[in-house]
Scaffold this motif. Structure first.
Motif, PDB file in Angstrom:
ATOM      1  N   PRO A  15      99.414  44.161  51.688  1.00  0.00           N
ATOM      2  CA  PRO A  15     100.741  44.620  52.118  1.00  0.00           C
ATOM      3  C   PRO A  15     101.739  44.729  50.972  1.00  0.00           C
ATOM      4  N   ALA A  16     101.728  43.757  50.061  1.00  0.00           N
ATOM      5  CA  ALA A  16     102.669  43.807  48.942  1.00  0.00           C
ATOM      6  C   ALA A  16     102.374  44.987  48.033  1.00  0.00           C
ATOM      7  N   THR A  17     101.080  45.199  47.705  1.00  0.00           N
ATOM      8  CA  THR A  17     100.701  46.320  46.839  1.00  0.00           C
ATOM      9  C   THR A  17     101.053  47.652  47.473  1.00  0.00           C
ATOM     10  N   ASN A  18     100.725  47.796  48.738  1.00  0.00           N
ATOM     11  CA  ASN A  18     101.020  49.056  49.429  1.00  0.00           C
ATOM     12  C   ASN A  18     102.517  49.330  49.483  1.00  0.00           C
ATOM     13  N   THR A  19     103.307  48.315  49.729  1.00  0.00           N
ATOM     14  CA  THR A  19     104.760  48.492  49.797  1.00  0.00           C
ATOM     15  C   THR A  19     105.315  48.911  48.449  1.00  0.00           C
ATOM     16  N   VAL A  20     104.805  48.308  47.377  1.00  0.00           N
ATOM     17  CA  VAL A  20     105.245  48.696  46.035  1.00  0.00           C
ATOM     18  C   VAL A  20     104.869  50.142  45.734  1.00  0.00           C
ATOM     19  N   LEU A  21     103.639  50.545  46.095  1.00  0.00           N
ATOM     20  CA  LEU A  21     103.214  51.930  45.865  1.00  0.00           C
ATOM     21  C   LEU A  21     104.090  52.916  46.635  1.00  0.00           C
ATOM     22  N   LEU A  22     104.398  52.605  47.880  1.00  0.00           N
ATOM     23  CA  LEU A  22     105.268  53.485  48.664  1.00  0.00           C
ATOM     24  C   LEU A  22     106.676  53.529  48.071  1.00  0.00           C
TER      25      LEU A  22
END
Length: 475
Positions: free
Chosen positions: A127-134
């Protein structure tokens, strides 16, 4: 539509291009005299796009171009018989030469360059990685365009989540944020804002005037995504995960020459806006200005330069194929043709068949109804091309950029945000939406159908847009 009918239409078009112009030049289509029935081919095309991948996927996959051609012919042939060869050809020439060709060439250049940028290695889609990518994609979209940002990041995002049990929501929120909302802060971000820039809106006006609105929408979406992704990620733990086809590895960026080529694309867009040599090519009543011809040639040159300067292995690692851009090119060619009569009716304003909608943008005392501007621009931008829709409501609001940037700044903000944000409401609201959908589907992600996606967008986006209305556009 028979082959004979298509040949007659093609012959009429060719004759119209070769014949001299009438004394009074080509007249616009008589939108005030056109019934709502002219919108049926557009509705049929939308219905085909919506139902094809769901109910007859094999037929659609192999013949979507024929579906697009049929619905386009349902507009072209009646136009020739109803209005004559010259007006019909003139309307089509304007749409194809001044709108569709620059549109698809820009997408082609960004699709090709972004496809040559390969991020070796892989992140783990937490979740943290995906949020940063978005978040990165949302910010990047206003500077390299929603299409550029989407094409750069969609493949790394897919790879990061290819071992997740639940990953459809990642692509859906990617479309919301990177393909739409993130492009709201500069004219480079989204086509309707570039149209406003060409009409005289200052380059930094959007950044100065709709930054807060964009931060609110993007912030709410990021929080919702993180909460949803965290919940789904925790649900996956007891499940058997699929084997990760792209195991986590250190990151290394390849094909960086393409960033420079994207810079060339941006420079070409700015050049076409600021350099006015006063030289143009006249095709029927369409004036194709020299700077725009040069811009489009630069797009083509950038496409070939990217192919020549980028190692083939980088595109192979990206699973790059021409399928998505071909699908977009064919379907949007039909969309641009089928919206010609719809836009003509909208331009007729209070005299057209859509007059009840147009009447909604004013209060009883004649002042602008900014909430109506926001919602009408947005709803139409969800299904029509958002650039001409923006232009229609820009003109309805007076068309004077100086007044719209000052006295009626709230109205211009409503038009701008409606056109950009609500492009996320459907797959065809903005070109990168459909490109991301096509890429994800080609990579094996079971994307929701046309209506399935709209269940996501209506359930998540519409409440946020109500909040935006209450906060910013009640007056």
């Amino acid at each position: 539509m028979t082959a004979t009918g298509l040949k007659l239409a093609a012959g009429a078009a060719a004759a119209a291009f070769l014949l001299p112009a009438p004394a009074h030049a080509a007249e616009a289509l008589p939108g005030a005299a056109m019934s709502i029935l002219w919108g049926l081919p557009f509705a049929g095309l939308l219905l085909s796009i919506a139902t094809g991948p769901l109910f007859y996927p094999h037929l659609w996959e192999h013949h979507y171009g024929k579906f697009a051609a049929f619905w386009a012919a349902c507009v072209v042939v009646p136009m020739y018989f109803s209005f004559g060869a010259w007006p019909a050809s003139d309307a089509l020439a304007h749409t194809l030469l001044l709108e569709y060709i620059p549109f698809i060439l820009l997408l082609l250049a960004l699709f090709t360059t972004a496809g040559g940028i390969y991020l070796e290695g892989n992140l783990h889609g937490t979740p943290a990685t995906n949020t940063v990518l978005l978040g990165i994609g949302t910010v990047l979209a206003s500077f390299v365009g929603t299409t550029g940002a989407a094409m750069i990041l969609i493949r790394p995002v897919i790879r990061a989540n290819d071992d997740r049990v639940y990953n459809v929501h990642v692509i859906v929120f990617f479309i919301f944020l990177v393909c739409n909302v993130g492009g709201a802060l500069t004219p480079l971000g989204d086509p309707p804002l570039f149209v406003g820039f060409l009409k005289g809106v200052d380059f930094f006006w959007t950044l100065q005037n709709i930054l807060v609105e964009t931060a609110v929408v993007a912030g709410i979406l990021m929080l919702l995504f993180f909460a949803l992704d965290t919940w789904l990620f925790r649900r996956e733990r007891p499940m058997t995960h699929p084997k990760d086809p792209t195991p986590d590895r250190p990151l290394k960026l390849h094909g960086t020459i393409n960033f420079a080529l994207i810079g060339v694309v941006i420079a070409a867009i700015l050049m076409s806006a600021y350099w006015k040599p006063g030289v143009s090519l006249h095709i029927m009543s369409s004036h194709i200005e020299l700077q725009n011809v040069l811009r489009d040639l630069i797009f083509i040159a950038v496409t070939f330069a990217s192919l020549a300067l980028t190692a083939k292995s980088f595109r192979e690692h990206n699973n790059f194929s021409w399928g998505p851009i071909l699908e977009v090119a064919k379907l949007f060619a039909a969309i641009f043709i089928c919206i010609v009569p719809v836009i003509a009716i909208l331009r007729a304003g209070h005299e057209g068949a859509l007059a009840p909608l147009v009447a909604l943008v004013s209060h009883a005392d004649g002042t602008n109804n900014n909430a109506a501007y926001f919602w009408l621009t947005g709803v139409l931008s969800s299904f029509l091309d958002n650039a001409p829709t923006y232009l229609v409501f820009f003109e309805l609001a007076g068309g004077d950029p100086q007044k719209l940037m000052t006295t009626f700044a709230a109205t211009l903000a409503a038009i701008s945000t409606g056109a950009v944000y609500m492009g996320a409401n459907s797959y065809i609201g903005n070109a990168p939406n459909f490109m991301v959908y096509a890429i994800a589907r080609h990579r094996g992600i079971k994307m929701p159908s046309f209506f399935g996606y709209m269940l996501w967008s209506c359930g998540i986006l519409l409440p946020i847009f109500v909040v935006v209305t209450l906060l910013f556009f009640r007056a």
